[in-house]
Write a protein that holds these residues in place. Structure first.
Motif, PDB file in Angstrom:
ATOM      1  N   ALA A 101      13.336   0.139  -1.751  1.00 42.12           N
ATOM      2  CA  ALA A 101      12.067   0.461  -1.087  1.00 42.12           C
ATOM      3  C   ALA A 101      12.013  -0.170   0.307  1.00 42.12           C
ATOM      4  O   ALA A 101      11.460   0.424   1.247  1.00 42.12           O
ATOM      5  CB  ALA A 101      10.899  -0.035  -1.937  1.00 42.12           C
ATOM      6  N   LYS A 102      12.603  -1.359   0.456  1.00 40.24           N
ATOM      7  CA  LYS A 102      12.541  -2.077   1.734  1.00 40.24           C
ATOM      8  C   LYS A 102      13.523  -1.514   2.755  1.00 40.24           C
ATOM      9  O   LYS A 102      13.175  -1.314   3.921  1.00 40.24           O
ATOM     10  CB  LYS A 102      12.822  -3.559   1.491  1.00 40.24           C
ATOM     11  CG  LYS A 102      12.763  -4.411   2.761  1.00 40.24           C
ATOM     12  CD  LYS A 102      12.904  -5.888   2.438  1.00 40.24           C
ATOM     13  CE  LYS A 102      12.812  -6.732   3.705  1.00 40.24           C
ATOM     14  NZ  LYS A 102      12.909  -8.183   3.414  1.00 40.24           N
ATOM     15  N   GLN A 113      20.982   2.841   2.484  1.00 44.82           N
ATOM     16  CA  GLN A 113      21.481   1.583   3.040  1.00 44.82           C
ATOM     17  C   GLN A 113      21.878   0.610   1.936  1.00 44.82           C
ATOM     18  O   GLN A 113      22.933  -0.045   1.998  1.00 44.82           O
ATOM     19  CB  GLN A 113      20.428   0.938   3.938  1.00 44.82           C
ATOM     20  CG  GLN A 113      20.886  -0.358   4.601  1.00 44.82           C
ATOM     21  CD  GLN A 113      22.096  -0.159   5.506  1.00 44.82           C
ATOM     22  OE1 GLN A 113      21.991   0.476   6.548  1.00 44.82           O
ATOM     23  NE2 GLN A 113      23.246  -0.681   5.102  1.00 44.82           N
ATOM     24  N   VAL A 114      21.060   0.500   0.908  1.00 46.48           N
ATOM     25  CA  VAL A 114      21.375  -0.410  -0.199  1.00 46.48           C
ATOM     26  C   VAL A 114      22.632   0.060  -0.925  1.00 46.48           C
ATOM     27  O   VAL A 114      23.485  -0.752  -1.316  1.00 46.48           O
ATOM     28  CB  VAL A 114      20.177  -0.530  -1.168  1.00 46.48           C
ATOM     29  CG1 VAL A 114      20.568  -1.318  -2.418  1.00 46.48           C
ATOM     30  CG2 VAL A 114      19.000  -1.207  -0.472  1.00 46.48           C
ATOM     31  N   LEU A 157      19.836 -10.149  -0.092  1.00 46.76           N
ATOM     32  CA  LEU A 157      19.450  -9.362  -1.267  1.00 46.76           C
ATOM     33  C   LEU A 157      19.288 -10.227  -2.519  1.00 46.76           C
ATOM     34  O   LEU A 157      18.633  -9.805  -3.477  1.00 46.76           O
ATOM     35  CB  LEU A 157      20.502  -8.279  -1.560  1.00 46.76           C
ATOM     36  CG  LEU A 157      20.762  -7.213  -0.498  1.00 46.76           C
ATOM     37  CD1 LEU A 157      21.769  -6.187  -1.015  1.00 46.76           C
ATOM     38  CD2 LEU A 157      19.468  -6.518  -0.098  1.00 46.76           C
ATOM     39  N   ALA A 158      19.875 -11.415  -2.534  1.00 42.75           N
ATOM     40  CA  ALA A 158      19.865 -12.260  -3.728  1.00 42.75           C
ATOM     41  C   ALA A 158      18.434 -12.573  -4.154  1.00 42.75           C
ATOM     42  O   ALA A 158      17.590 -12.968  -3.345  1.00 42.75           O
ATOM     43  CB  ALA A 158      20.634 -13.555  -3.473  1.00 42.75           C
ATOM     44  N   GLY A 159      18.167 -12.360  -5.423  1.00 46.56           N
ATOM     45  CA  GLY A 159      16.844 -12.619  -5.971  1.00 46.56           C
ATOM     46  C   GLY A 159      15.906 -11.440  -5.908  1.00 46.56           C
ATOM     47  O   GLY A 159      14.827 -11.469  -6.505  1.00 46.56           O
ATOM     48  N   LEU A 160      16.291 -10.381  -5.200  1.00 43.05           N
ATOM     49  CA  LEU A 160      15.432  -9.195  -5.078  1.00 43.05           C
ATOM     50  C   LEU A 160      15.703  -8.222  -6.219  1.00 43.05           C
ATOM     51  O   LEU A 160      16.840  -8.034  -6.644  1.00 43.05           O
ATOM     52  CB  LEU A 160      15.681  -8.470  -3.752  1.00 43.05           C
ATOM     53  CG  LEU A 160      15.267  -9.180  -2.458  1.00 43.05           C
ATOM     54  CD1 LEU A 160      15.581  -8.276  -1.273  1.00 43.05           C
ATOM     55  CD2 LEU A 160      13.776  -9.512  -2.478  1.00 43.05           C
TER      56      LEU A 160
END
Length: 206
Positions: free
Chosen positions: A104-105, A110-111, A94-97
């Motif tokens: 959305a992904k 889940q997130v 997840l880092a940088g997203l």
């Protein structure tokens, strides 16, 4: 004993501002974050706090926050210990997203689980439980002995590394800690009992 232990989350970082998962990535503070760090120093100075030793992570945003606080206090010459045991939780893939892009992904549910569960890590990253597993032994071995020796200690670190520590100090359950959010640049002042438990706690706000 009742010596002071102060915990401060770093000021707003460039990636906080952009709503990105940061983890072990190393952006610096925004102008707002610099102001937050200076204000934290001003609040501590106003209340008469002074420190004998400081601890921070291996990441720039926490180190910069600490240096600004110590500048405000006129205490740049005290010992400063940097260690990655105090780093932010590693967010792995997840880092940088952008947090919205991650939802959305992988889906919002889940997130949310990755961000807010105690023991479910994101892909390639750490859960809060994993973070606590490195923060707490370091605290017990390096930071707490300083307080027990009669020194006033300040720790500038990150939302999740400090949540792991506050969970222990405040005696919070795994459910209770998930509801705790730490504001950027806000000092938490603890006085500790001889056994290391918290005798008192207060938050300094402008």
């Amino acid at each position: 004993m009742n010596n002071v232990l102060v915990l401060v989350r770093h000021g707003e970082s460039e990636w906080n501002k952009l709503n990105l998962f940061t983890g072990w990535r190393d952006p610096d503070l925004t102008e707002k974050g610099i102001d937050e760090a200076r204000q934290a120093g001003e609040l501590l100075k106003k209340d008469g706090y002074a420190f004998d030793i400081a601890f921070t992570s291996a990441l720039t945003r926490a180190q910069h926050t600490l240096s600004l606080i110590l500048d405000e206090l006129g205490q740049r010459t005290i010992p400063v210990v940097e260690n990655q045991a105090l780093n932010e939780r590693d967010y792995g893939d997840l880092a940088g997203l952008n947090k919205d892009d991650a939802r959305a992904k992988w889906g919002e549910e889940q997130v949310h689980i990755w961000r807010r569960s105690y023991d479910i890590p994101p892909p390639g990253g750490e859960s809060l439980k994993d973070t606590a597993a490195r923060v707490l032994p370091y605290y017990e071995a390096e930071i707490l002995p300083q307080v027990k020796a009669g020194r006033n200690v300040i720790v500038a670190a990150h939302g999740n590394s400090l949540r792991a520590l506050i969970m222990k100090l405040d005696g919070l359950s795994t459910e209770e800690i998930l509801k705790l959010n730490l504001a950027t640049g806000e000092p938490y002042v603890y006085r500790l009992n001889p056994d290391g438990s918290a005798a008192s706690k207060k938050t300094l706000t402008a």
